[in-house]
Design an enzyme around this catalytic site. Structure first.
Site, PDB file in Angstrom:
ATOM      1  N   PHE A  71       0.605  -1.220  -0.182  1.00 28.49           N
ATOM      2  CA  PHE A  71      -0.080  -0.238  -0.018  1.00 28.49           C
ATOM      3  C   PHE A  71       0.856   1.251   0.149  1.00 28.49           C
ATOM      4  O   PHE A  71       2.008   1.063   0.310  1.00 28.49           O
ATOM      5  CB  PHE A  71      -0.883   0.160   1.152  1.00 28.49           C
ATOM      6  CG  PHE A  71      -0.220  -0.092   2.711  1.00 28.49           C
ATOM      7  CD1 PHE A  71      -0.165   1.125   3.096  1.00 28.49           C
ATOM      8  CD2 PHE A  71       0.294  -1.140   3.168  1.00 28.49           C
ATOM      9  CE1 PHE A  71       0.520   1.333   4.375  1.00 28.49           C
ATOM     10  CE2 PHE A  71       0.765  -1.176   4.337  1.00 28.49           C
ATOM     11  CZ  PHE A  71       0.824   0.277   5.149  1.00 28.49           C
ATOM     12  N   CYS A  72       0.314   2.284  -0.367  1.00 27.41           N
ATOM     13  CA  CYS A  72       0.952   3.665  -0.397  1.00 27.41           C
ATOM     14  C   CYS A  72      -0.094   4.831   0.081  1.00 27.41           C
ATOM     15  O   CYS A  72      -0.950   4.215   0.821  1.00 27.41           O
ATOM     16  CB  CYS A  72       1.725   4.109  -1.824  1.00 27.41           C
ATOM     17  SG  CYS A  72       0.509   4.011  -3.381  1.00 27.41           S
ATOM     18  N   ARG A  73      -0.092   5.774  -0.570  1.00 32.48           N
ATOM     19  CA  ARG A  73      -1.087   6.801  -0.563  1.00 32.48           C
ATOM     20  C   ARG A  73      -2.397   6.607  -1.479  1.00 32.48           C
ATOM     21  O   ARG A  73      -3.520   6.753  -0.958  1.00 32.48           O
ATOM     22  CB  ARG A  73      -0.552   8.358  -0.464  1.00 32.48           C
ATOM     23  CG  ARG A  73      -1.307   9.314  -0.276  1.00 32.48           C
ATOM     24  CD  ARG A  73      -1.091  10.680  -0.550  1.00 32.48           C
ATOM     25  NE  ARG A  73      -0.689  10.933  -1.991  1.00 32.48           N
ATOM     26  CZ  ARG A  73      -1.285  11.521  -2.889  1.00 32.48           C
ATOM     27  NH1 ARG A  73      -2.554  11.498  -2.861  1.00 32.48           N
ATOM     28  NH2 ARG A  73      -0.759  11.495  -4.212  1.00 32.48           N
ATOM     29  N   GLY A  75      -2.187   4.387  -4.384  1.00 23.65           N
ATOM     30  CA  GLY A  75      -2.215   2.947  -5.076  1.00 23.65           C
ATOM     31  C   GLY A  75      -1.333   3.034  -6.222  1.00 23.65           C
ATOM     32  O   GLY A  75      -1.145   1.991  -6.786  1.00 23.65           O
ATOM     33  N   LEU A  99      -3.441   4.031   1.980  1.00 23.19           N
ATOM     34  CA  LEU A  99      -3.667   3.752   3.204  1.00 23.19           C
ATOM     35  C   LEU A  99      -5.195   3.932   3.649  1.00 23.19           C
ATOM     36  O   LEU A  99      -5.663   3.369   4.295  1.00 23.19           O
ATOM     37  CB  LEU A  99      -2.808   4.714   4.181  1.00 23.19           C
ATOM     38  CG  LEU A  99      -2.877   4.470   5.681  1.00 23.19           C
ATOM     39  CD1 LEU A  99      -2.230   3.071   6.095  1.00 23.19           C
ATOM     40  CD2 LEU A  99      -1.730   5.637   6.253  1.00 23.19           C
TER      41      LEU A  99
END
Length: 105
Positions: A71-73, A75, A99
């Site tokens: 995951f990131c901010r 995608g 997230l």
């Protein structure tokens, strides 16, 4: 961009033994807000530089058959990290999106 895995896919992968949550955001982003509901590994990967992920993934995530939920901010970086990890031989990599998308965990 690779598609984002469904919540059902992520929940199913999470139940497998040895599942790893991987945060590929920058250090400052992780310090500002992180996944509170599960332990996670942090290895930075941006759209144009995944060198940290490439250099450290095998030491940190040695089982290439273990589910890795990235995951990131939003995608986008998670999609890039998924692509890189699959090229490295990881077999069960899921893009969980951002997230903010993980509220179902």
């Amino acid at each position: 961009m690779a598609s984002i895995s469904t919540p059902e896919e992520v929940k199913a992968a999470e139940k497998e033994q040895g599942t790893i949550f991987l945060d590929v955001r920058g250090v400052d982003e992780v310090k500002a807000e992180s996944l509170q509901t599960r332990p996670f590994v942090h290895l930075k990967c941006s759209l144009d530089d995944c060198s940290e992920l490439i250099d450290k993934a095998e030491a940190v995530i040695s089982n290439k058959n273990a589910p890795v939920i990235v995951f990131c901010r939003s995608g986008r970086r998670a999609a890039k990290a998924k692509e890189v990890m699959e090229q490295m031989g990881y077999t069960k990599v899921l893009n969980a999106g951002g997230l903010k998308d993980l509220t179902y965990l």
